[in-house]
Write an enzyme that holds these catalytic residues in place. Structure first.
Site, PDB file in Angstrom:
ATOM      1  N   HIS A 284      48.576 -34.163  62.452  1.00  0.00           N
ATOM      2  CA  HIS A 284      47.712 -34.845  64.320  1.00  0.00           C
ATOM      3  C   HIS A 284      49.143 -36.169  65.301  1.00  0.00           C
ATOM      4  O   HIS A 284      50.202 -36.537  65.094  1.00  0.00           O
ATOM      5  CB  HIS A 284      47.855 -35.953  63.327  1.00  0.00           C
ATOM      6  CG  HIS A 284      46.480 -35.372  62.695  1.00  0.00           C
ATOM      7  ND1 HIS A 284      45.873 -36.103  60.718  1.00  0.00           N
ATOM      8  CD2 HIS A 284      45.573 -34.323  62.447  1.00  0.00           C
ATOM      9  CE1 HIS A 284      45.714 -35.688  60.378  1.00  0.00           C
ATOM     10  NE2 HIS A 284      44.628 -34.424  60.880  1.00  0.00           N
ATOM     11  N   TYR A 450      52.611 -38.210  62.129  1.00  0.00           N
ATOM     12  CA  TYR A 450      53.516 -38.191  60.997  1.00  0.00           C
ATOM     13  C   TYR A 450      52.462 -37.738  59.430  1.00  0.00           C
ATOM     14  O   TYR A 450      52.695 -38.096  58.199  1.00  0.00           O
ATOM     15  CB  TYR A 450      54.117 -39.069  60.078  1.00  0.00           C
ATOM     16  CG  TYR A 450      54.832 -40.027  60.991  1.00  0.00           C
ATOM     17  CD1 TYR A 450      55.010 -40.078  63.231  1.00  0.00           C
ATOM     18  CD2 TYR A 450      54.235 -41.715  61.164  1.00  0.00           C
ATOM     19  CE1 TYR A 450      56.250 -40.451  63.625  1.00  0.00           C
ATOM     20  CE2 TYR A 450      54.046 -42.011  62.849  1.00  0.00           C
ATOM     21  CZ  TYR A 450      55.118 -41.719  63.039  1.00  0.00           C
ATOM     22  OH  TYR A 450      55.694 -42.564  64.691  1.00  0.00           O
ATOM     23  N   HIS A 451      52.051 -36.506  60.273  1.00  0.00           N
ATOM     24  CA  HIS A 451      50.846 -35.710  59.003  1.00  0.00           C
ATOM     25  C   HIS A 451      51.056 -34.068  58.897  1.00  0.00           C
ATOM     26  O   HIS A 451      50.447 -33.460  59.010  1.00  0.00           O
ATOM     27  CB  HIS A 451      50.121 -36.003  59.357  1.00  0.00           C
ATOM     28  CG  HIS A 451      49.204 -36.919  59.474  1.00  0.00           C
ATOM     29  ND1 HIS A 451      48.239 -37.735  59.986  1.00  0.00           N
ATOM     30  CD2 HIS A 451      50.070 -38.686  58.789  1.00  0.00           C
ATOM     31  CE1 HIS A 451      47.759 -39.446  59.535  1.00  0.00           C
ATOM     32  NE2 HIS A 451      48.893 -39.391  58.879  1.00  0.00           N
ATOM     33  N   PRO A 452      52.391 -33.770  59.679  1.00  0.00           N
ATOM     34  CA  PRO A 452      52.798 -32.146  59.078  1.00  0.00           C
ATOM     35  C   PRO A 452      52.111 -31.929  57.566  1.00  0.00           C
ATOM     36  O   PRO A 452      52.020 -31.665  56.897  1.00  0.00           O
ATOM     37  CB  PRO A 452      53.870 -31.965  59.101  1.00  0.00           C
ATOM     38  CG  PRO A 452      54.731 -33.051  58.424  1.00  0.00           C
ATOM     39  CD  PRO A 452      53.865 -34.254  59.181  1.00  0.00           C
TER      40      PRO A 452
END
Length: 515
Positions: A284, A450-452
């Site tokens: 994101h 911070y959503h890999p």
């Protein structure tokens, strides 16, 4: 030193902690958890408003991406947890599980056990049922600007959202958080500590795994390092990687599972040719609009007495997770589902959170929920101490830029709507008036949320890295259970679905043992 356990779980984070705790509920099963980072004993971990201060610390991997061509050539900072609890110990604690359509899509790609109806009870068990491990709650003392944001969204035509977990919740709402008594509740708090008395569960920190030991196509254990000493541990039943979307594919590749040509280029002996390991990376992207408060003054989190109030009763401005409210909106009203999230941050989120502003203000983040752009994680070399190459390929698909621009226009409309407009002073970042120039500057300065996910994609197709039961294709007794297996990124935040994956992995393993 040689040891043996039934299950070796690599990573004590959002997925690994629930998985290990559930596996150890069987007293006849032994479980070892290996966490690369230190114990989660920094006092600031417990204080919600101080999470940006954990970035770049000993409990953060503090990675950076390759230069991003469409973000002014910048390297984008990627924090992720390196401690017990993993990223649940350093994140903003937002409980935003994603929408019904997200999980139904997982069900199409990875089998019915991942559909909305199948996972909804698990999400409730994690955070919403009586006695749930994560104790999902509302914030005890939201900031006044949060109410102004909610009201402004309503006047701008964004309705209040439904409360149901995973519903198609267009609209705006207060954030639910993983807190208890005003303090952070990580998966170390919710899962590992309640299970710490069990003699069949061993949790070891400062234990950096270097590779999975594979013999004749079977995962036999792992090699890790403690205080510079190599240790080999045997897994009698399974090795389960829960190291996240960056490090699970890294460990697979170091162990000989990945794209054959690239592994050979690094001198790594091939165990299984798996071209998609490290691929399908999605994240994101967030464009930030920072403004000063209309009434100048210091940040309330630094006000005299804030720490005393927090210590005394878990109340006050230090209980804020900063992201106190959010809204899901459509860049085009004709779309079937939201594709933009607006997150109200009750502070100036400067330099991707690493620089603490001394003055009051707030930030409106515009988040691209369903990016079409994809990237990859790749090895830099064969050294297990090297951090991998991270290239998310932000905005490589032109449609993503169009959607982000549309989201920024919606954000500008909300900022100009009362009562939020009266809370806002001068723009800080980008320091430009609303319009194309400011939107362009915001995109150029965009950051990760911070959503890999997706780098060890699960699926029923033979090209997927893991199957629908999270088993690594081509290697026996090896699974991956973390955000890396998500076949698509959710329209939400990734902490809750990562916990779900850990819980579901334990269920799958238990069912296989019974069956």
């Amino acid at each position: 030193m040689n040891e043996a356990y039934d299950y070796v779980v690599v990573g004590a984070g959002a997925a690994g902690a629930p998985l290990a705790a559930r596996l150890s509920e069987d007293p006849d099963t032994t479980v070892l958890v290996l966490e690369a980072g230190p114990a989660d004993d920094l006092p600031s971990i417990a204080v919600p408003a101080l999470f940006p201060g954990l970035f770049g610390s000993a409990v953060d991997w503090a990675d950076e991406t390759a230069p991003q061509q469409r973000l002014a050539g910048r390297r984008v900072y990627w924090p992720h947890g390196r401690t017990l609890g993993g990223s649940s110990s350093i994140n903003a604690m937002m409980w935003v599980p994603g929408q019904r359509a997200d999980y139904d899509r997982w069900g199409e790609l990875a089998g019915p056990q991942w559909s909305y109806e199948a996972v909804r009870p698990v999400l409730s068990r994690i955070g919403c049922d009586d006695g749930a491990p994560m104790r999902i709650a509302g914030l005890p003392d939201p900031a006044p600007v949060t109410s102004a944001f909610l009201d402004a969204c309503g006047k701008a035509g964004i309705p209040l959202a439904a409360d149901e977990i995973g519903s198609a919740y267009d609209g705006v709402r207060h954030t639910m958080v993983t807190q208890h008594g005003g303090r952070r509740r990580s998966t170390a708090d919710g899962y590992l500590r309640p299970a710490a008395h069990r003699p069949n569960l061993v949790v070891r920190h400062q234990a950096a795994v270097q590779k999975v030991e594979i013999v004749d196509g079977r995962a036999e254990g792992v090699r890790y390092c403690v205080d510079g000493r190599p240790v080999t541990v045997t897994a009698r039943r399974e090795v389960i990687l829960c190291a996240g979307a960056v490090d699970s594919p890294r460990l697979l590749m170091l162990s000989g599972i990945g794209p054959a040509g690239r592994l050979r280029d690094h001198g790594i002996e091939l165990v299984a040719d798996a071209p998609e390991v490290g691929r399908n990376l999605r994240d994101h992207l967030a464009a930030m609009l920072l403004v000063e408060a209309a009434e100048p003054g210091p940040d309330p989190r630094r006000a005299p007495g804030a720490f005393a109030q927090f210590r005394a009763n878990g109340r006050g401005p230090l209980t804020s997770n900063l992201g106190e409210a959010y809204a899901f909106v459509r860049s085009d009203p004709a779309l079937p589902h939201p594709d933009i999230e607006l997150v109200l941050l009750t502070g100036q989120f400067v330099d991707e959170g690493r620089t603490r502003s001394q003055s009051a203000g707030f930030t409106l983040a515009v988040v691209l929920l369903q990016p079409r752009s994809r990237g990859e994680i790749a090895l830099r070399d064969a050294d297990p101490l090297s951090r991998p190459l991270i290239d998310p390929g932000y905005l490589s698909d032109p449609e993503d830029r169009r959607v982000l621009d549309a989201g920024l226009r919606i954000a500008e409309e909300v900022l100009a709507t009362e009562p939020l407009a009266s809370e806002a002073g001068a723009p800080v970042q980008p320091a430009l008036p609303p319009g194309p120039d400011r939107r362009h500057a915001a995109v150029q300065a965009a950051q990760s949320l911070y959503h890999p996910v997706g780098t060890c994609r699960m699926g029923t197709d033979s090209a997927s890295v893991v199957d629908e039961r999270l088993r690594v294709r081509g290697v026996r007794n090896l699974r991956v259970a973390d955000a890396s297996v998500m076949p698509e990124i959710v329209r939400g935040h990734t902490a809750a679905p990562s916990m779900l994956i850990g819980e579901r992995a334990a269920e799958l393993i238990a069912a296989e043992r019974r069956g």
